[in-house]
Structure formats: C-alpha cells, structure tokens
Enzyme design. Structure first.
Site, PDB file in Angstrom:
ATOM      1  N   GLU A   1      34.195  46.579   3.777  1.00  0.00           N
ATOM      2  CA  GLU A   1      33.932  47.164   2.459  1.00  0.00           C
ATOM      3  C   GLU A   1      34.098  48.678   2.472  1.00  0.00           C
ATOM      4  O   GLU A   1      33.656  49.364   1.548  1.00  0.00           O
ATOM      5  CB  GLU A   1      32.531  46.777   1.975  1.00  0.00           C
ATOM      6  CG  GLU A   1      32.399  45.279   1.761  1.00  0.00           C
ATOM      7  CD  GLU A   1      31.117  44.876   1.034  1.00  0.00           C
ATOM      8  OE1 GLU A   1      30.304  45.754   0.705  1.00  0.00           O
ATOM      9  OE2 GLU A   1      30.947  43.670   0.797  1.00  0.00           O
TER      10      GLU A   1
ATOM     11  N   ASP B   1      21.231  45.649   3.045  1.00  0.00           N
ATOM     12  CA  ASP B   1      21.446  44.211   2.879  1.00  0.00           C
ATOM     13  C   ASP B   1      21.381  43.611   4.282  1.00  0.00           C
ATOM     14  O   ASP B   1      22.295  43.790   5.087  1.00  0.00           O
ATOM     15  CB  ASP B   1      22.797  43.908   2.218  1.00  0.00           C
ATOM     16  CG  ASP B   1      23.005  42.400   2.005  1.00  0.00           C
ATOM     17  OD1 ASP B   1      22.106  41.617   2.366  1.00  0.00           O
ATOM     18  OD2 ASP B   1      24.072  42.027   1.481  1.00  0.00           O
TER      19      ASP B   1
ATOM     20  N   GLU C   1      17.941  43.573   0.576  1.00  0.00           N
ATOM     21  CA  GLU C   1      18.547  42.321   0.104  1.00  0.00           C
ATOM     22  C   GLU C   1      18.480  41.280   1.220  1.00  0.00           C
ATOM     23  O   GLU C   1      18.699  41.609   2.377  1.00  0.00           O
ATOM     24  CB  GLU C   1      20.005  42.636  -0.260  1.00  0.00           C
ATOM     25  CG  GLU C   1      20.798  41.507  -0.854  1.00  0.00           C
ATOM     26  CD  GLU C   1      22.184  42.013  -1.276  1.00  0.00           C
ATOM     27  OE1 GLU C   1      22.314  43.169  -1.740  1.00  0.00           O
ATOM     28  OE2 GLU C   1      23.152  41.248  -1.103  1.00  0.00           O
TER      29      GLU C   1
ATOM     30  N   ASP D   1      20.226  37.414  -2.700  1.00  0.00           N
ATOM     31  CA  ASP D   1      21.686  37.229  -2.851  1.00  0.00           C
ATOM     32  C   ASP D   1      22.010  35.802  -2.433  1.00  0.00           C
ATOM     33  O   ASP D   1      22.049  34.893  -3.265  1.00  0.00           O
ATOM     34  CB  ASP D   1      22.418  38.277  -2.010  1.00  0.00           C
ATOM     35  CG  ASP D   1      23.918  38.014  -1.917  1.00  0.00           C
ATOM     36  OD1 ASP D   1      24.442  37.236  -2.729  1.00  0.00           O
ATOM     37  OD2 ASP D   1      24.579  38.582  -1.008  1.00  0.00           O
TER      38      ASP D   1
ATOM     39  N   LYS E   1      26.672  37.872  -8.821  1.00  0.00           N
ATOM     40  CA  LYS E   1      28.088  37.814  -8.424  1.00  0.00           C
ATOM     41  C   LYS E   1      28.699  36.672  -9.238  1.00  0.00           C
ATOM     42  O   LYS E   1      28.344  35.507  -9.026  1.00  0.00           O
ATOM     43  CB  LYS E   1      28.216  37.475  -6.941  1.00  0.00           C
ATOM     44  CG  LYS E   1      27.736  38.571  -5.979  1.00  0.00           C
ATOM     45  CD  LYS E   1      27.636  37.991  -4.574  1.00  0.00           C
ATOM     46  CE  LYS E   1      27.564  39.068  -3.502  1.00  0.00           C
ATOM     47  NZ  LYS E   1      27.184  38.471  -2.179  1.00  0.00           N
TER      48      LYS E   1
ATOM     49  N   ARG F   1      32.365  41.406  -4.009  1.00  0.00           N
ATOM     50  CA  ARG F   1      32.397  40.649  -2.764  1.00  0.00           C
ATOM     51  C   ARG F   1      33.057  41.512  -1.693  1.00  0.00           C
ATOM     52  O   ARG F   1      33.675  42.533  -1.979  1.00  0.00           O
ATOM     53  CB  ARG F   1      33.190  39.343  -2.926  1.00  0.00           C
ATOM     54  CG  ARG F   1      32.699  38.404  -4.002  1.00  0.00           C
ATOM     55  CD  ARG F   1      31.206  38.114  -3.931  1.00  0.00           C
ATOM     56  NE  ARG F   1      30.772  37.525  -2.684  1.00  0.00           N
ATOM     57  CZ  ARG F   1      30.370  36.278  -2.519  1.00  0.00           C
ATOM     58  NH1 ARG F   1      30.340  35.453  -3.553  1.00  0.00           N
ATOM     59  NH2 ARG F   1      29.946  35.838  -1.340  1.00  0.00           N
TER      60      ARG F   1
ATOM     61  N   LYS G   1      26.708  47.260  -7.194  1.00  0.00           N
ATOM     62  CA  LYS G   1      26.977  47.334  -5.747  1.00  0.00           C
ATOM     63  C   LYS G   1      28.424  46.890  -5.518  1.00  0.00           C
ATOM     64  O   LYS G   1      28.747  45.737  -5.803  1.00  0.00           O
ATOM     65  CB  LYS G   1      26.001  46.381  -5.040  1.00  0.00           C
ATOM     66  CG  LYS G   1      26.172  46.274  -3.539  1.00  0.00           C
ATOM     67  CD  LYS G   1      25.319  45.132  -2.972  1.00  0.00           C
ATOM     68  CE  LYS G   1      25.475  45.036  -1.468  1.00  0.00           C
ATOM     69  NZ  LYS G   1      25.190  43.694  -0.942  1.00  0.00           N
TER      70      LYS G   1
HETATM   71  P1  PGA Z   1      30.157  38.773   0.936  1.00  0.00           P
HETATM   72  O1  PGA Z   1      28.924  39.740   1.149  1.00  0.00           O
HETATM   73  O2  PGA Z   1      30.901  39.208  -0.264  1.00  0.00           O
HETATM   74  O3  PGA Z   1      30.938  38.891   2.202  1.00  0.00           O
HETATM   75  O4  PGA Z   1      29.579  37.396   0.796  1.00  0.00           O
HETATM   76  C1  PGA Z   1      28.421  40.600   0.191  1.00  0.00           C
HETATM   77  C2  PGA Z   1      26.909  40.580   0.216  1.00  0.00           C
HETATM   78  O5  PGA Z   1      26.300  39.898   1.063  1.00  0.00           O
HETATM   79  O6  PGA Z   1      26.291  41.202  -0.640  1.00  0.00           O
HETATM   80 ZN    ZN Z   2      24.211  40.222   0.318  1.00  0.00          ZN
END
Ligand code: PGA
Ligand code: ZN
Length: 435
Positions: free
Chosen positions: A210, A247, A290, A317, A342, A371, A393
């Site tokens: 990320e 997180d 998180e 999450d 999400k 994501r 986020k």
């Molecule tokens: P992911 O993680 O998009 O790889 O599932 C993002 C998060 O856990 O917030």
């Molecule tokens: Zn998360």
C-alpha cells in the site's frame, strides 16, 4: 421518450491492479449516451465472511485471471440489467443479488458484482450530471463531509511478506485545520520515516503493497517507535496534532486459538495479546486500533473493547466484513465501536450503505476503506464524502493508486454543497477529543 437513465449496454473488460494482477472493469451505458465506469479492487488479508472474487485458477497468471468474472458480466449480468433504470441503485443491486443467489457472491464473483454495482452508481450520477459524492448524498439522504484520512507510514503483515506481524502503522492528523494541512504534515512524516529507516538499514528501503515503507525491524514495537520518531523528526509533537492508528489484522496470525508473532518468535493467548496492545496504548499516542483480535475471537474483541473502548476507536474490519447484520450484533455485544466500510467486502453499494446505517444507528464510527490491491478508481472517496462517513483509509502517501484518492479529496473539498473537513470531530469521545 424513455428515461435518460435506462441501461442500454453493460461492458466488461479485464484491467490490471496495483499488484499487477488482473481485475474486472465494468462500464454501464445509458440511453442518454452517458455512462458510468468502475473497477473492482482486491484484498490480501481477507475476512472469512467476505464476498468471494471469482478467479479462474489453473496455471495462467498464477490462477488469478478474471476471464470468467468478465464473461459473467457480459453474458449473465448485462442481459438482466439492460432496460433497467441505473438511477434505481437498490433495484440494480437486487437484480445482482438475485442473479448470483449465493451468500458469498461466489457464483458470479464478488469482483464482477462490485464493479457492476459501482458502475451503476457512477452512471446514475452521470445521468443527473452530479458529482458522485453529491449523488450518493442525494440517493441515501446523508450529509456530506470531507473525511479525516488514516494514512499508512509503514506497511506490514500480508502486505509486506509478513516481515512484521502488525499490518498497518498509520497516522491521523485530527489536529489539522484543513485537509491540505493533513497532506503537508503526512508528506513530512512519510519522508522522515523513510530517512530514519534508511539510516538504520544503511541501504535503500522499498515500499510494501500500500506504499508504506518496507518494515525492516527486529520487533513489532520497533516499528511503533520509528513512527513516533518520524512524527517528531517532522517537527510535530506525537499525540498533539498527529496521532497513531494501527491495523493489527490479527486474524492473519491467529492459529489454533493463539496469536503467533513470528518476528519475535512469541506465542500469545488472547489475554496476553490484549495486555501487549494495552501497554502500547499507554506508551504511544494510539487513538485507533483495527482488528486487535482475530475474527474468530469474539470474546477477545469484547474483552478488548471493555478495557479500551472508552479511550480509543476500535474498528472491526475482518470482524464485520461490511455486513449490516454483523454490525448489529457487534453493537449489541459491544465487540468494537467502529466499522470499516469496504464496498467489495460485501459486494454491492446497497449492502455497504446498509452496514453504514447499522453503524450510525449503533453509534459506531465508520471508516470507508480501500483494499491493498487498488487501481486509479476513486469511487470510495465519493462514497466516504457523500455518506459523511467522517474517515477514509486508502493506504500510504506514495504510489498513484493511493495518491489518486487523496488528490480526489482535494478536488472535491471546496465544491458547492460539500460539508466541512471532519477532522477532530470524527475522533470525538476518544482520549484525543473528549469535547
Ligand atoms: P486487504 O487489507 O485489502 O489486503 O484485505 C486491508 C485491511 O486489512 O484493512
Ligand atoms: Zn484491516
């Protein structure tokens, strides 16, 4: 003459995400000639109860190809949607839900469904010549605002080859007067962290999925110490304008009822995990955590929230997977006090908004989130701002799939009808803002 927002065509194509993996793009064309387009993102640390992306399997592209999902859009979804009104989002999502018929969207694919659902949202906005955030606010009768960002400085967990166990070491700048000030301070903190890590490492340091710095540390706590150092090196007093958010993504290292911190070769039970995080909360200016415990560890989440929920934001999450029923249950159980929203985790815009509404009703905060596998698609910025979620986020302060989202916030912040910068108010009732 027919309504201008009637769907005349649905087109899918295979495009590529920030990890170089294939993903699904959908375009919905309307009788007026306007259209909407969206791309499905992809997670790496997914919750057990998420909508499932349809991947082709086999040898090609590491099994991750999305030809079947694209052909489902073309051959099953398109014929069912053509002739329907794109401006009726709940009707569109109901059709998608019915066509799939599974609990986890695994028949047509969560990727095919979310790209279609979001493309319909864009098409509806285009039809009314409204910016997407305004169309969201109008559709769901919400009060828009500009979200407070949660920005990753150091990556970890599944996004960094599990080089550290904790997944996201982030900052929030609730003390900033404006969104621009958040960007300026974050830029300084991000660069400062890079300098510190490079000095420690003595060589060039890369970034994780990320865009946060690659975590070259001997312990998880060393990453936290580095983050505090970086805030100070950037000229800020940790805990004043700038605070820390983690997180833990604890489900990723939960095995046989215990937590394995591989980096430190330590095995912790639920109680010890809560104790470790409690010590961090005392020692560092942490305002949000998180998934502190695993999604299967409900009693752990409840115990953690009992201990710390009146001081910090505790986000579900993986624990809630943007599911309204799970949010309702968590409100009742007091298992956290905030939800990560999400859209692709649940599959449709309508279901994501239901989770947001359940959170509001239960007095939970909402954080709209990207994501780890992303693209240039900025829909979630508009979802967050339009719903007035208060927080956003999207990963770090590097790589264009992340910066596209922050830059989109800058584009819409002064638009007529946009509410104020959520800033400090979104952290009300935490130790940082008792007011
Ligand atoms: P992911 O993680 O998009 O790889 O599932 C993002 C998060 O856990 O917030
Ligand atoms: Zn998360």
């Amino acid at each position: 003459m027919s309504k201008p927002s009637i769907i005349t065509d649905v087109v899918s194509r295979r495009v590529w995400d920030s990890r170089g993996n294939p993903t699904v793009e959908v375009e919905i064309h309307l009788s007026s000639g306007k259209y909407g387009r969206a791309i499905a993102p992809a997670g790496a640390s997914r919750g057990l109860r998420e909508a499932i992306d349809l991947r082709d399997g086999g040898e090609i592209l590491n099994g991750l190809d999305v030809r079947k999902a694209c052909s489902n859009v073309q051959n099953i979804i398109a014929p069912a949607l053509i002739g329907n009104d794109a401006a009726d989002q709940s009707a569109i999502d109901r059709i998608l839900f019915g066509l799939d018929g599974t609990d986890d969207k695994s028949k047509l694919g969560g990727n095919a469904i979310v790209a279609t659902s979001l493309a319909a949202l864009h098409a509806g906005a285009a039809s009314e010549a409204l910016p997407l955030w305004k169309y969201v606010a109008q559709t769901y009768n919400t009060t828009p605002n500009l979200p407070l960002p949660e920005i990753q400085i150091i990556g970890g967990g599944a996004h960094a080859g599990r080089r550290v166990d904790i997944q996201d070491f982030m900052i929030m700048v609730p003390g900033a007067e404006s969104f621009e000030e958040v960007m300026e301070i974050t830029s300084d903190v991000y660069r400062a962290a890079g300098k510190i890590i490079q000095r420690k490492q003595g060589s060039v340091v890369g970034v994780a999925d990320e865009g946060g710095w690659w975590p070259v540390f001997d312990s998880n706590e060393e990453a936290l110490e580095t983050l505090v150092e970086a805030i100070a090196l950037a000229g800020q007093t940790p805990g004043e304008k700038v605070v820390i958010s983690l997180d833990v993504a604890a489900s990723e290292f939960y095995h046989n009822g215990g937590y394995k911190l591989s980096l430190e070769d330590r095995d912790l039970n639920t109680h010890e995990m809560i104790e470790m995080l409690g010590l961090w909360i005392e020692k560092y200016p942490i305002v949000s955590i998180e998934d502190p415990l695993a999604e299967e560890d409900a009693s752990g989440m409840i115990a953690f929230t009992k201990a710390h929920g009146d001081r910090i934001q505790i986000i579900g999450d993986d624990y809630l997977v943007t599911n309204a029923e799970l949010v309702d249950a968590a409100v009742k159980d007091e298992a956290c006090n905030a939800v990560l929203i999400k859209v692709n985790q649940v599959g449709t815009v309508t279901e994501a908004v239901a989770a947001f509404r359940a959170a509001n009703e239960g007095n939970f905060r909402s954080i709209v989130s990207a994501r780890s596998g992303e693209t240039e698609d900025v829909s979630i910025v508009h979802v967050s701002a339009g719903l007035g979620a208060g927080q956003l986020k999207v990963g770090s302060f590097a790589r264009s799939e992340r910066m596209a989202k922050w830059n989109e916030c800058l584009r819409i912040k002064d638009a007529p009808g946009m509410g104020p910068f959520a800033g400090a108010t979104s952290l009300k009732n935490t130790w940082w803002n008792r007011g």
